[in-house]
Design a protein around this motif. Structure first.
Motif, short mmCIF file in Angstrom:
data_model
loop_
_atom_site.label_atom_id
_atom_site.label_comp_id
_atom_site.label_asym_id
_atom_site.label_seq_id
_atom_site.Cartn_x
_atom_site.Cartn_y
_atom_site.Cartn_z
N SER A 207 -18.35 49.64 -54.27
CA SER A 207 -17.52 48.42 -54.31
C SER A 207 -17.94 47.44 -53.21
CB SER A 207 -16.05 48.79 -54.16
OG SER A 207 -15.62 49.63 -55.22
N LEU A 208 -18.26 47.97 -52.03
CA LEU A 208 -18.69 47.09 -50.93
C LEU A 208 -19.98 46.36 -51.28
CD1 LEU A 208 -17.93 49.26 -47.76
CD2 LEU A 208 -16.77 47.18 -48.48
N LEU A 211 -19.16 43.67 -54.05
CA LEU A 211 -18.47 42.50 -53.49
C LEU A 211 -19.37 41.71 -52.56
CD1 LEU A 211 -14.97 44.07 -52.66
CD2 LEU A 211 -15.51 42.51 -54.54
N GLN A 216 -19.07 38.09 -50.86
CA GLN A 216 -19.20 38.11 -49.40
C GLN A 216 -20.28 37.13 -48.93
OE1 GLN A 216 -19.66 42.08 -47.96
NE2 GLN A 216 -19.42 41.54 -45.82
N LEU A 231 -15.90 39.65 -45.31
CA LEU A 231 -15.29 40.71 -46.10
C LEU A 231 -13.77 40.63 -46.03
CD1 LEU A 231 -15.68 43.23 -47.83
CD2 LEU A 231 -15.74 44.58 -45.72
N GLY A 232 -13.24 40.29 -44.85
CA GLY A 232 -11.80 40.12 -44.73
C GLY A 232 -11.29 38.97 -45.58
N VAL A 234 -12.72 37.84 -48.33
CA VAL A 234 -12.84 38.27 -49.73
C VAL A 234 -11.66 39.16 -50.11
CG1 VAL A 234 -14.20 39.67 -51.32
CG2 VAL A 234 -15.34 38.06 -49.78
N TRP A 235 -11.31 40.05 -49.22
CA TRP A 235 -10.23 40.99 -49.52
C TRP A 235 -8.89 40.25 -49.65
CZ3 TRP A 235 -9.46 45.63 -51.38
CH2 TRP A 235 -8.22 46.25 -51.20
N ARG A 236 -8.61 39.33 -48.72
CA ARG A 236 -7.31 38.67 -48.71
C ARG A 236 -7.21 37.54 -49.75
NH1 ARG A 236 -8.39 39.05 -43.15
NH2 ARG A 236 -9.03 36.86 -43.12
N VAL A 239 -9.52 39.43 -53.68
CA VAL A 239 -9.22 40.73 -54.28
C VAL A 239 -7.72 40.97 -54.38
CG1 VAL A 239 -9.52 43.22 -54.05
CG2 VAL A 239 -11.42 41.69 -53.49
N VAL A 240 -7.02 40.87 -53.26
CA VAL A 240 -5.59 41.18 -53.23
C VAL A 240 -4.82 40.20 -54.13
CG1 VAL A 240 -3.54 41.30 -51.78
CG2 VAL A 240 -5.73 42.17 -50.93
#
Length: 333
Positions: A207-208, A211, A216, A231-232, A234-236, A239-240
């Protein structure tokens, strides 16, 4: 909600406009070269020839072999001392050669990974600007590419440690069965543990990597931030809260990947493998690479107007030669 079909349609239109509307051979070959750099080192290497060596041919007694296929024997005293030396130091010599080959392979892989990291930003910049440039993006994004390279090296090292631990646990679980050469509870537990480690690897590391290329790198490009910070974001931001959209995005991307692979396979066969040669394949199948890169960018633009990468042609022609300005309202870290 981001529309994956709309992103795909926009990516297809952009690919046609960039590569077929008033495109030149120079653009194809230059952009193909940049695309080749962005994928350098990601393909597999063909396996080498299989050499079966039987050392017993030097120790068996009898007459020397000939065309009959009999082994060549070395009962002569002149061969005993070298053979004795090989028995003592042979494993160390072979181990040293193997270690040297591994170190050379690792060095080559790191160099290719470094070039690949630069190529990703170069290809990204060429897609955003709708041009084909090599020297400017190579120099401009050297710092970001180096950060991405180090991030990938650390990620690679973590994976090695991960699989060493997984192998050690599996060996410990199956050790008793290996000694008795009986498939028992220990071997079964080792197999189950291996499957669990594989599932965790897919969920985390795969997954890393996925992404990283799709989101990223674009975030690093737009915000000029480190891979960890990107990455942070992308996650916030991506993705979330967008699990369903991301799933549809990757399902459709998988379908596009299958279609692209079929097109490349057919094209390679129809040209007697000429279209499959290194670099030339990146030029011949450049529309596939451009579409796949543009697809994730248009998907991010569909999620939020703040992620505005690819501009209309009339505005893209006015872009400065230096780094692109961060659009107003871009999501903060």
């Amino acid at each position: 909600m981001a529309s994956v079909t709309q992103a795909a349609q926009q990516a297809f239109s952009f690919t046609c406009r960039l590569l077929f509307d008033k495109a030149t051979a120079a653009l194809w070959f230059t952009l193909g070269f940049v695309s080749w750099l962005s994928t350098l080192g990601e393909g597999g290497l063909p396996s080498g020839p299989n050499f079966n060596f039987d050392p017993s041919i030097f120790t068996q007694s009898g007459s020397s072999g000939s065309a009959s296929g009999q082994p060549f024997h070395m009962d002569n005293e002149a061969f005993k001392e070298p053979l004795h030396w090989l028995e003592i130091y042979g494993p160390f010599v072979i181990g040293g050669i193997v270690l040297l080959v591994l170190l050379i392979g690792l060095a080559i892989s790191l160099v290719l990974m470094w070039i690949n990291s630069r190529g990703r930003f170069m290809f990204m910049d060429n897609i955003v600007r709708g041009e084909a440039a090599v020297s400017r993006p190579w120099q401009e994004y050297g710092g970001l590419a180096w950060q991405l390279f180090m991030y990938r090296v650390v990620l690679f090292g973590v994976q090695i440690v991960y699989w060493v631990i997984a192998g050690g646990i599996g060996l410990a679980l199956a050790w008793s069965d290996l000694q008795t050469q009986i498939f028992g509870v220990g071997a079964l537990c080792a197999i189950v543990a291996g499957c669990l480690f594989l599932i965790v690897w897919i969920l985390v590391f795969f997954s890393l990597y996925t992404l990283m290329d799709d989101f990223q790198v674009p975030v690093m490009y737009a915000r000029r931030v480190s891979p960890v910070e990107a990455l942070g974001v992308v996650w916030r931001q991506i993705v979330v809260g967008h699990a369903w959209d991301i799933s549809l995005f990757y399902l459709l991307k998988l379908a596009f990947g299958v279609v692209g692979a079929i097109v490349m396979l057919v094209g390679t066969c129809c040209t007697c493998c000429i279209a499959g040669l290194p670099y030339l394949s990146s030029v011949v199948f450049l529309p596939v690479a451009v579409f796949m890169r543009a697809y994730s960018l248009f998907y991010m633009q569909a999620m939020s107007d703040a992620w505005r990468f690819i501009m209309p042609p009339e505005f893209a022609a006015t872009l400065p030669a230096g780094p692109l300005p961060v659009p107003p309202g871009t999501p903060s870290i």
